[in-house]
Design an enzyme around this catalytic site. Structure first.
Site, mmCIF file in Angstrom:
data_model
loop_
_atom_site.group_PDB
_atom_site.id
_atom_site.type_symbol
_atom_site.label_atom_id
_atom_site.label_comp_id
_atom_site.label_asym_id
_atom_site.label_seq_id
_atom_site.Cartn_x
_atom_site.Cartn_y
_atom_site.Cartn_z
ATOM 1 C CE LYS A 1 41.797 35.426 39.981
ATOM 2 N NZ LYS A 1 42.196 36.858 40.596
ATOM 3 C CE LYS B 1 50.984 35.354 40.927
ATOM 4 N NZ LYS B 1 50.989 37.256 40.531
ATOM 5 C CE LYS C 1 46.990 38.151 34.519
ATOM 6 N NZ LYS C 1 46.908 39.061 34.980
#
Ligand code: ADP
Ligand code: NA
Length: 330
Positions: free
Chosen positions: A197, A114, A200
């Site tokens: 996958k 991240k 969002k």
């Protein structure tokens, strides 16, 4: 409590949960209520680690809680609460930060991924210590089990290490939680990019189905889902990820086995499968939307329900924190 205790949280970082969240995690939350003493929280403290908009966060926290109620989290059987309403999370996180090694935290792969995306220099210290807050979330409730997907395994390992370290250094205080491996969760993939996958943060909004989206729009997305070459409806995630994903969703939402579905669609085309699945999905999300709307239409009642949840949570978390403070000399 005579049943094993379980804790799980979800971030209020989207306007709606999607089918991946539901079939991969939230549906299992509902089921666990039958066998476990369940604590479920909307983790808004975690949702501010990577920048956020206050108004949007407040709205999403409410909508998240309303959706959890709408899918069947029962506040009479489980403890449903918002993390920031229980100050012990932040308080215990500080203590746990102080027994976590800098090197140990630096090895968390999710932070590396991240922070690399945001630019390592710009990532917040909150994002860095996120797994430590997660450890506090779990340990506060003396949870026996934590449902974990593959992406959370390393964080649960850290939680276990920290619990054991604290117990060794200061005396037995925490239950060391076990991973709870869930049998019937499904990995749902992106409708437009069926090897990725469903997320969002998908590259195309047509790749995901949100629980709160217009059922007609959801149906359209299913009908335009990317399918594979060939025409046969067979389940093979390796060579036919698109059709396999549709079958997975179909099976999960109806309870019909994949084998049964493959048999039923023998000799039929992708169009037939998509048309039927579009209907199944629309029928599934419609009542969830109605119930969510009902909860959101009565904000005072929703607030009250969450306040009761926070009180129930604090009854446990404050007792744990008192013991921790006592152990460490406060
Ligand atoms: P997103 O990938 O949309 O950001 P989160 O990371 O917030 O979703 O995931 C919340 C929960 O939903 C986690 O338990 C995660 O494992 C589960 N989940 C998310 N996407 C999927 C998916 N496509 N299939 C199965 N489970 C998923
Ligand atoms: Na994610």
């Amino acid at each position: 409590h005579d049943r094993p205790r379980v804790l799980s949280g979800i971030q209020p970082t989207a306007d709606s949960f999607h089918l991946g969240n539901y079939l991969g995690a939230l549906r299992n939350w509902v089921g666990l209520q039958d066998t476990h003493d369940a604590f479920y929280c909307v983790v808004d403290l975690h949702a501010i680690t990577a920048g956020h908009e206050p108004k949007l966060l407040r709205q999403r926290t409410r909508v998240s809680a309303a959706q959890l109620l709408a899918i069947g989290i029962d506040p009479d059987r489980s403890t449903l609460f918002v993390q920031s309403q229980v100050p012990e999370h932040a308080q215990l996180a500080w203590v746990m930060n102080c027994i976590t090694g800098f090197g140990e935290a630096s090895r968390m792969t999710q932070f590396k991924d991240k922070s690399a995306k945001q630019g390592a220099e710009r990532a917040s210290v909150g994002l860095f210590t996120y797994p430590v807050l997660q450890a506090a979330d779990i340990l506060l409730y003396q949870a026996d089990a934590v449902p974990v997907g593959e992406d959370q395994r390393q964080h649960l390992e850290l939680t276990r290490d920290l619990a054991q370290r604290f117990n060794t250094n200061f005396g037995k205080t925490f239950v060391v939680p076990e991973p709870y491996i869930v049998r019937d969760t499904a990995k749902i993939t992106d409708l437009q990019e069926p090897t990725a996958k469903m997320s969002k943060s998908a590259s195309s909004p047509n790749g995901l189905i949100e629980l709160l989206e217009d059922p007609a729009r959801a149906a359209k997305k299913i009908k335009s889902a990317v399918t594979d070459t060939g025409r046969e409806i067979v389940f093979d995630p390796e060579t036919k990820p698109g059709v396999s994903n549709l079958l997975t969703i179909y099976s999960a939402l109806t309870g019909r086995s994949i084998d049964d579905l493959v048999l039923a669609y023998a000799g039929k085309g992708y169009g037939d499968l998509k048309k039927d699945l579009a209907e199944v999905v629309a029928e599934f999300i419609r009542p969830i939307q109605e119930r969510t709307k009902t909860y959101l239409e009565d904000p005072a009642q929703l607030d009250k329900l969450l306040a009761v949840g926070a009180e129930k949570a604090r009854a446990v978390s404050s007792a744990t924190l008192r013991r921790v403070y006592d152990r460490i000399g406060f």
